[in-house]
Write a protein that holds these residues in place. Structure first.
Motif, PDB file in Angstrom:
ATOM      1  N   ASN A   1     120.364  76.542  15.111  1.00 32.72           N
ATOM      2  CA  ASN A   1     119.293  76.617  14.118  1.00 32.72           C
ATOM      3  C   ASN A   1     118.568  77.955  14.149  1.00 32.72           C
ATOM      4  O   ASN A   1     118.595  78.672  15.135  1.00 32.72           O
ATOM      5  CB  ASN A   1     118.295  75.487  14.352  1.00 32.72           C
ATOM      6  N   THR A   2     117.896  78.255  13.050  1.00 32.77           N
ATOM      7  CA  THR A   2     117.056  79.444  12.965  1.00 32.77           C
ATOM      8  C   THR A   2     115.605  78.986  13.012  1.00 32.77           C
ATOM      9  O   THR A   2     115.217  78.068  12.284  1.00 32.77           O
ATOM     10  CB  THR A   2     117.320  80.213  11.653  1.00 32.77           C
ATOM     11  N   TYR A   3     114.832  79.628  13.871  1.00 29.83           N
ATOM     12  CA  TYR A   3     113.434  79.257  14.078  1.00 29.83           C
ATOM     13  C   TYR A   3     112.512  80.389  13.657  1.00 29.83           C
ATOM     14  O   TYR A   3     112.847  81.565  13.797  1.00 29.83           O
ATOM     15  CB  TYR A   3     113.185  78.943  15.555  1.00 29.83           C
ATOM     16  N   CYS A   4     111.344  80.041  13.188  1.00 34.89           N
ATOM     17  CA  CYS A   4     110.302  81.026  12.892  1.00 34.89           C
ATOM     18  C   CYS A   4     109.877  81.657  14.216  1.00 34.89           C
ATOM     19  O   CYS A   4     109.522  80.941  15.158  1.00 34.89           O
ATOM     20  CB  CYS A   4     109.118  80.340  12.219  1.00 34.89           C
ATOM     21  N   TYR A   5     109.924  82.965  14.284  1.00 32.04           N
ATOM     22  CA  TYR A   5     109.556  83.628  15.534  1.00 32.04           C
ATOM     23  C   TYR A   5     108.051  83.585  15.784  1.00 32.04           C
ATOM     24  O   TYR A   5     107.595  83.788  16.895  1.00 32.04           O
ATOM     25  CB  TYR A   5     110.058  85.076  15.568  1.00 32.04           C
ATOM     26  N   HIS A   6     107.283  83.255  14.766  1.00 34.39           N
ATOM     27  CA  HIS A   6     105.830  83.219  14.917  1.00 34.39           C
ATOM     28  C   HIS A   6     105.346  81.879  15.476  1.00 34.39           C
ATOM     29  O   HIS A   6     104.559  81.848  16.422  1.00 34.39           O
ATOM     30  CB  HIS A   6     105.164  83.495  13.566  1.00 34.39           C
ATOM     31  N   CYS A   7     105.841  80.756  14.916  1.00 32.07           N
ATOM     32  CA  CYS A   7     105.329  79.443  15.339  1.00 32.07           C
ATOM     33  C   CYS A   7     106.385  78.535  15.974  1.00 32.07           C
ATOM     34  O   CYS A   7     106.046  77.504  16.532  1.00 32.07           O
ATOM     35  CB  CYS A   7     104.692  78.718  14.161  1.00 32.07           C
ATOM     36  N   GLY A   8     107.668  78.889  15.872  1.00 35.45           N
ATOM     37  CA  GLY A   8     108.723  78.102  16.488  1.00 35.45           C
ATOM     38  C   GLY A   8     109.302  76.992  15.626  1.00 35.45           C
ATOM     39  O   GLY A   8     110.189  76.262  16.064  1.00 35.45           O
ATOM     40  N   GLU A   9     108.828  76.842  14.407  1.00 34.18           N
ATOM     41  CA  GLU A   9     109.347  75.822  13.484  1.00 34.18           C
ATOM     42  C   GLU A   9     110.820  76.101  13.165  1.00 34.18           C
ATOM     43  O   GLU A   9     111.212  77.239  12.904  1.00 34.18           O
ATOM     44  CB  GLU A   9     108.529  75.849  12.180  1.00 34.18           C
ATOM     45  N   ALA A  10     111.655  75.053  13.168  1.00 40.72           N
ATOM     46  CA  ALA A  10     113.053  75.193  12.742  1.00 40.72           C
ATOM     47  C   ALA A  10     113.044  75.351  11.227  1.00 40.72           C
ATOM     48  O   ALA A  10     112.669  74.429  10.501  1.00 40.72           O
ATOM     49  CB  ALA A  10     113.865  73.983  13.146  1.00 40.72           C
ATOM     50  N   VAL A  11     113.412  76.524  10.727  1.00 38.44           N
ATOM     51  CA  VAL A  11     113.359  76.776   9.288  1.00 38.44           C
ATOM     52  C   VAL A  11     114.717  76.593   8.613  1.00 38.44           C
ATOM     53  O   VAL A  11     114.789  76.299   7.424  1.00 38.44           O
ATOM     54  CB  VAL A  11     112.767  78.167   8.966  1.00 38.44           C
ATOM     55  N   ILE A  12     115.806  76.770   9.360  1.00 38.77           N
ATOM     56  CA  ILE A  12     117.151  76.494   8.856  1.00 38.77           C
ATOM     57  C   ILE A  12     117.889  75.724   9.936  1.00 38.77           C
ATOM     58  O   ILE A  12     118.002  76.200  11.062  1.00 38.77           O
ATOM     59  CB  ILE A  12     117.921  77.782   8.501  1.00 38.77           C
ATOM     60  N   THR A  13     118.345  74.523   9.597  1.00 37.57           N
ATOM     61  CA  THR A  13     119.105  73.732  10.553  1.00 37.57           C
ATOM     62  C   THR A  13     120.565  73.702  10.121  1.00 37.57           C
ATOM     63  O   THR A  13     120.871  73.620   8.928  1.00 37.57           O
ATOM     64  CB  THR A  13     118.551  72.297  10.696  1.00 37.57           C
ATOM     65  N   ARG A  14     121.449  73.792  11.111  1.00 37.16           N
ATOM     66  CA  ARG A  14     122.890  73.861  10.856  1.00 37.16           C
ATOM     67  C   ARG A  14     123.634  72.906  11.775  1.00 37.16           C
ATOM     68  O   ARG A  14     123.142  72.549  12.845  1.00 37.16           O
ATOM     69  CB  ARG A  14     123.426  75.260  11.152  1.00 37.16           C
ATOM     70  N   TYR A  15     124.844  72.560  11.337  1.00 31.20           N
ATOM     71  CA  TYR A  15     125.804  71.899  12.205  1.00 31.20           C
ATOM     72  C   TYR A  15     127.148  72.532  11.903  1.00 31.20           C
ATOM     73  O   TYR A  15     127.600  72.496  10.752  1.00 31.20           O
ATOM     74  CB  TYR A  15     125.857  70.392  11.983  1.00 31.20           C
ATOM     75  N   ARG A  16     127.725  73.126  12.918  1.00 27.29           N
ATOM     76  CA  ARG A  16     128.948  73.930  12.780  1.00 27.29           C
ATOM     77  C   ARG A  16     128.652  75.051  11.796  1.00 27.29           C
ATOM     78  O   ARG A  16     127.757  75.832  12.018  1.00 27.29           O
ATOM     79  CB  ARG A  16     130.135  73.070  12.398  1.00 27.29           C
ATOM     80  N   PHE A  17     129.377  75.123  10.688  1.00 26.81           N
ATOM     81  CA  PHE A  17     129.166  76.198   9.711  1.00 26.81           C
ATOM     82  C   PHE A  17     128.408  75.716   8.478  1.00 26.81           C
ATOM     83  O   PHE A  17     128.304  76.417   7.489  1.00 26.81           O
ATOM     84  CB  PHE A  17     130.505  76.801   9.292  1.00 26.81           C
ATOM     85  N   GLU A  18     127.880  74.514   8.541  1.00 24.72           N
ATOM     86  CA  GLU A  18     127.193  73.915   7.404  1.00 24.72           C
ATOM     87  C   GLU A  18     125.683  74.004   7.582  1.00 24.72           C
ATOM     88  O   GLU A  18     125.147  73.653   8.631  1.00 24.72           O
ATOM     89  CB  GLU A  18     127.594  72.447   7.302  1.00 24.72           C
ATOM     90  N   ILE A  19     124.996  74.487   6.550  1.00 26.34           N
ATOM     91  CA  ILE A  19     123.531  74.471   6.557  1.00 26.34           C
ATOM     92  C   ILE A  19     123.102  73.068   6.166  1.00 26.34           C
ATOM     93  O   ILE A  19     123.437  72.593   5.078  1.00 26.34           O
ATOM     94  CB  ILE A  19     122.944  75.516   5.593  1.00 26.34           C
ATOM     95  N   ARG A  20     122.419  72.396   7.054  1.00 28.56           N
ATOM     96  CA  ARG A  20     121.958  71.029   6.805  1.00 28.56           C
ATOM     97  C   ARG A  20     120.634  71.015   6.042  1.00 28.56           C
ATOM     98  O   ARG A  20     120.410  70.186   5.187  1.00 28.56           O
ATOM     99  CB  ARG A  20     121.797  70.269   8.118  1.00 28.56           C
ATOM    100  N   GLU A  21     119.750  71.940   6.403  1.00 29.92           N
ATOM    101  CA  GLU A  21     118.441  71.988   5.752  1.00 29.92           C
ATOM    102  C   GLU A  21     117.891  73.401   5.771  1.00 29.92           C
ATOM    103  O   GLU A  21     117.972  74.089   6.780  1.00 29.92           O
ATOM    104  CB  GLU A  21     117.473  71.050   6.475  1.00 29.92           C
ATOM    105  N   ASN A  22     117.364  73.834   4.655  1.00 30.33           N
ATOM    106  CA  ASN A  22     116.698  75.125   4.537  1.00 30.33           C
ATOM    107  C   ASN A  22     115.270  74.837   4.104  1.00 30.33           C
ATOM    108  O   ASN A  22     115.028  74.469   2.962  1.00 30.33           O
ATOM    109  CB  ASN A  22     117.417  76.011   3.521  1.00 30.33           C
TER     110      ASN A  22
END
Length: 56
Positions: free
Chosen positions: A16-37
């Motif tokens: 996953n990609t997290y906000c570097y400021h607050c730590g919130e998961a902003v993009i969640t993935r599984y394998r090569f699929e973006i599950r949530e943006n």
């Protein structure tokens, strides 16, 4: 580097990609699929910090 994630290690927690400021998961993935943006106009939904990137 602010937005590093593991792309070839599914299920290990580094996908996953997290906000570097607050730590919130902003993009969640599984394998090569973006599950949530969660980004809105390129910003974190929690703290409104601008997330760098193309196409967000």
């Amino acid at each position: 580097m602010k937005y590093v994630y593991e792309g070839n290690v599914p299920g290990e927690g580094g996908e996953n990609t997290y906000c570097y400021h607050c730590g919130e998961a902003v993009i969640t993935r599984y394998r090569f699929e973006i599950r949530e943006n969660k980004l809105t106009e390129g910003k974190c939904p929690k703290c409104k910090n601008q997330i760098d990137g193309v196409g967000f």
